[in-house]
Enzyme design. Structure first.
Site, PDB file in Angstrom:
ATOM      1  N   ASP A 204      -9.311  -6.629   6.013  1.00  0.00           N
ATOM      2  CA  ASP A 204      -8.531  -6.290   4.832  1.00  0.00           C
ATOM      3  C   ASP A 204      -9.400  -6.061   3.603  1.00  0.00           C
ATOM      4  O   ASP A 204      -9.140  -5.132   2.821  1.00  0.00           O
ATOM      5  CB  ASP A 204      -7.511  -7.396   4.528  1.00  0.00           C
ATOM      6  CG  ASP A 204      -6.405  -6.895   3.621  1.00  0.00           C
ATOM      7  OD1 ASP A 204      -5.555  -6.116   4.095  1.00  0.00           O
ATOM      8  OD2 ASP A 204      -6.398  -7.258   2.429  1.00  0.00           O
TER       9      ASP A 204
ATOM     10  N   LYS B 146      -6.923   1.812   5.971  1.00  0.00           N
ATOM     11  CA  LYS B 146      -8.048   1.015   6.415  1.00  0.00           C
ATOM     12  C   LYS B 146      -7.528  -0.431   6.626  1.00  0.00           C
ATOM     13  O   LYS B 146      -6.526  -0.832   6.004  1.00  0.00           O
ATOM     14  CB  LYS B 146      -9.194   1.084   5.403  1.00  0.00           C
ATOM     15  CG  LYS B 146      -8.804   0.717   3.960  1.00  0.00           C
ATOM     16  CD  LYS B 146      -8.785  -0.776   3.765  1.00  0.00           C
ATOM     17  CE  LYS B 146      -8.039  -1.190   2.557  1.00  0.00           C
ATOM     18  NZ  LYS B 146      -7.629  -2.612   2.651  1.00  0.00           N
TER      19      LYS B 146
ATOM     20  N   TYR C  45       9.945   4.637  13.141  1.00  0.00           N
ATOM     21  CA  TYR C  45       8.731   5.436  12.950  1.00  0.00           C
ATOM     22  C   TYR C  45       8.783   6.702  13.799  1.00  0.00           C
ATOM     23  O   TYR C  45       8.270   7.753  13.403  1.00  0.00           O
ATOM     24  CB  TYR C  45       7.506   4.611  13.324  1.00  0.00           C
ATOM     25  CG  TYR C  45       7.336   3.345  12.494  1.00  0.00           C
ATOM     26  CD1 TYR C  45       7.806   3.275  11.181  1.00  0.00           C
ATOM     27  CD2 TYR C  45       6.710   2.221  13.023  1.00  0.00           C
ATOM     28  CE1 TYR C  45       7.645   2.129  10.421  1.00  0.00           C
ATOM     29  CE2 TYR C  45       6.550   1.069  12.267  1.00  0.00           C
ATOM     30  CZ  TYR C  45       7.020   1.017  10.976  1.00  0.00           C
ATOM     31  OH  TYR C  45       6.856  -0.121  10.230  1.00  0.00           O
TER      32      TYR C  45
ATOM     33  N   HIS D 276      -1.898   0.109  13.846  1.00  0.00           N
ATOM     34  CA  HIS D 276      -2.492   1.395  13.480  1.00  0.00           C
ATOM     35  C   HIS D 276      -2.700   2.328  14.664  1.00  0.00           C
ATOM     36  O   HIS D 276      -2.340   3.505  14.615  1.00  0.00           O
ATOM     37  CB  HIS D 276      -3.826   1.175  12.758  1.00  0.00           C
ATOM     38  CG  HIS D 276      -3.674   0.684  11.351  1.00  0.00           C
ATOM     39  ND1 HIS D 276      -4.745   0.485  10.509  1.00  0.00           N
ATOM     40  CD2 HIS D 276      -2.565   0.363  10.626  1.00  0.00           C
ATOM     41  CE1 HIS D 276      -4.301   0.050   9.336  1.00  0.00           C
ATOM     42  NE2 HIS D 276      -2.997  -0.036   9.386  1.00  0.00           N
TER      43      HIS D 276
ATOM     44  N   SER E 255      11.102   3.010   8.296  1.00  0.00           N
ATOM     45  CA  SER E 255      11.003   1.558   8.405  1.00  0.00           C
ATOM     46  C   SER E 255      11.763   1.129   9.645  1.00  0.00           C
ATOM     47  O   SER E 255      12.582   1.883  10.181  1.00  0.00           O
ATOM     48  CB  SER E 255      11.588   0.875   7.155  1.00  0.00           C
ATOM     49  OG  SER E 255      11.593  -0.530   7.298  1.00  0.00           O
ATOM     50  N   ARG E 256      11.493  -0.089  10.087  1.00  0.00           N
ATOM     51  CA  ARG E 256      12.231  -0.590  11.247  1.00  0.00           C
ATOM     52  C   ARG E 256      13.632  -1.056  10.862  1.00  0.00           C
ATOM     53  O   ARG E 256      14.438  -1.353  11.730  1.00  0.00           O
ATOM     54  CB  ARG E 256      11.440  -1.716  11.913  1.00  0.00           C
ATOM     55  CG  ARG E 256      10.202  -1.215  12.665  1.00  0.00           C
ATOM     56  CD  ARG E 256       9.305  -2.330  13.119  1.00  0.00           C
ATOM     57  NE  ARG E 256       8.629  -2.969  12.001  1.00  0.00           N
ATOM     58  CZ  ARG E 256       7.764  -3.966  12.117  1.00  0.00           C
ATOM     59  NH1 ARG E 256       7.476  -4.450  13.306  1.00  0.00           N
ATOM     60  NH2 ARG E 256       7.179  -4.489  11.053  1.00  0.00           N
TER      61      ARG E 256
ATOM     62  N   ILE F 120       0.833  -1.202   0.000  1.00  0.00           N
ATOM     63  CA  ILE F 120       0.000   0.000   0.000  1.00  0.00           C
ATOM     64  C   ILE F 120       0.866   1.250   0.000  1.00  0.00           C
ATOM     65  O   ILE F 120       0.594   2.219  -0.721  1.00  0.00           O
ATOM     66  CB  ILE F 120      -0.957   0.001   1.204  1.00  0.00           C
ATOM     67  CG1 ILE F 120      -1.954  -1.154   1.090  1.00  0.00           C
ATOM     68  CG2 ILE F 120      -1.701   1.335   1.290  1.00  0.00           C
ATOM     69  CD1 ILE F 120      -2.849  -1.088  -0.135  1.00  0.00           C
ATOM     70  N   ALA F 121       1.928   1.247   0.811  1.00  0.00           N
ATOM     71  CA  ALA F 121       2.827   2.399   0.836  1.00  0.00           C
ATOM     72  C   ALA F 121       3.408   2.657  -0.548  1.00  0.00           C
ATOM     73  O   ALA F 121       3.526   3.812  -0.992  1.00  0.00           O
ATOM     74  CB  ALA F 121       3.943   2.173   1.846  1.00  0.00           C
ATOM     75  N   ARG F 122       3.726   1.601  -1.265  1.00  0.00           N
ATOM     76  CA  ARG F 122       4.315   1.754  -2.591  1.00  0.00           C
ATOM     77  C   ARG F 122       3.296   2.293  -3.604  1.00  0.00           C
ATOM     78  O   ARG F 122       3.620   3.133  -4.442  1.00  0.00           O
ATOM     79  CB  ARG F 122       4.873   0.405  -3.056  1.00  0.00           C
ATOM     80  CG  ARG F 122       5.940  -0.159  -2.129  1.00  0.00           C
ATOM     81  CD  ARG F 122       6.341  -1.570  -2.534  1.00  0.00           C
ATOM     82  NE  ARG F 122       7.075  -1.544  -3.791  1.00  0.00           N
ATOM     83  CZ  ARG F 122       8.372  -1.284  -3.886  1.00  0.00           C
ATOM     84  NH1 ARG F 122       9.075  -1.023  -2.799  1.00  0.00           N
ATOM     85  NH2 ARG F 122       8.978  -1.292  -5.050  1.00  0.00           N
TER      86      ARG F 122
END
Length: 336
Positions: free
Chosen positions: A183, A102, A63, A84, A41-42, A20-22
């Site tokens: 999802d 979402k 983050y 979230h 990112s971690r 989703i980020a991409r």
């Protein structure tokens, strides 16, 4: 010298580097005045790779660093569902506006706490229900509400895909709040709320897989003096991904990927057919991106299109469904 017509830049900081980020990162350049200022990112290597691909100037290895970056106006949360609430709270406490993927949270208790925190801090918060902002879906909403289809009696929606069970995939991970409801099912549920409001009665069912998450779910939302809204979500088969909205004057039909803003066919009572909508450029997230940027420029702390109380009500509906199925997640209390 004439004043510049360019909109005030809204600088995005992104939490998470998954699919989703991409998709969102690829569409941000389509929106004038939107830019990615930082990615978090971690793992530093993952952040660096994302930054190189999407030309992001700063890559953080946490983050926390993103939300405290002075060059970030808005934090986009694209982490797993189970994170979230915590990630949103982190950004809100840093005074940042938040767009949260979402499903908004794992349950309504978390949603209410998130909304209360944002309202207390006076910062913008919205669930990233991107489908609602597509021009095609906006047109569909107007047609339904304006009575172009007559009295609506039936809506049938499918959102499904074939994904073999994989305990290492977040979608099948109970500790990450995986499963079809949060999802996939959230899409038709949000559409039902958008068109008709909260249902008066809900009948639902789910089939659990070996990882103890719902691999299939379905429901009938009934409205007093209104339609039946029937939806199905699945990881076990691709059932077509279509949507039909039927009324006394005709029906709207999308045969594939309706939630992505693809065109519909309007079949009127007399048999006349026409196309409603067009296929959007890019991945289709640019309309949500533009809306959020405009909300921030206008000084809004909530979206008039996807308000917080509606996100909470959607979570309450999903809580009730999960309670009926006996589906809970670690540290989750669907009774809250």
């Amino acid at each position: 010298m004439p004043a510049s017509s360019s909109p005030r830049p809204i600088r995005w900081g992104m939490l998470g580097t998954g699919m989703i980020a991409r998709l969102v990162a690829a569409d941000i350049p389509l929106v004038p005045g939107a830019e990615i200022a930082a990615i978090g990112s971690r793992r530093q290597s993952t952040a660096d790779s994302f930054a190189a691909e999407f030309d992001v100037p700063v890559a953080h290895d946490s983050y926390e660093a993103v939300v405290h970056d002075d060059n970030v106006d808005l934090v986009f949360i694209a982490t797993p569902h189970s994170r979230h609430a915590a990630d949103a709270r982190l950004a809100i406490e840093a005074g940042k506006a938040v767009l949260c993927e979402k499903a908004f949270t794992v349950n309504a208790t978390e949603a209410r706490k998130m909304a209360a925190a944002a309202r207390k801090a006076g910062v913008f918060l919205m669930e990233a229900m991107w489908t609602r902002f597509h021009p095609t879906m906006s047109r569909i909403r107007r047609m339904v509400k304006d009575g172009d289809l007559g009295s609506i009696s039936s809506v049938v929606a499918d959102i499904s895909t074939l994904r073999p069970t994989d305990p290492n995939d977040r979608l099948f991970a109970r500790d990450l709040a995986g499963g079809t409801l949060l999802d996939l099912g959230v899409y038709p549920i949000a559409l039902a709320f958008d068109l008709f409001g909260p249902p008066d009665d809900v009948m639902s069912t789910a089939q659990m897989g070996p990882t103890e998450v719902d691999e299939q779910s379905a429901a009938i939302f009934s409205y007093d003096n209104g339609p039946q809204f029937i939806w199905h979500a699945s990881f076990r088969a691709d059932a077509g991904r279509g949507l039909t909205i039927a009324g006394a004057k005709g029906r709207l039909r999308n045969d594939r990927d309706w939630w992505k803003g693809r065109p519909f066919t309007w079949i009127q009572e007399n048999g006349e057919r026409s196309t409603v909508g067009t296929t959007p450029e890019g991945n289709g997230y640019q309309f949500e991106i533009a809306h959020v940027c405009n909300c921030l420029r206008d000084g809004r702390t909530e979206s008039p299109v996807m308000p917080l109380d509606e996100s909470i009500a959607i979570m309450e509906t999903m809580d009730a469904m999960r309670a009926a199925w006996g589906l809970t997640y670690p540290n989750d209390d669907v009774r809250g």
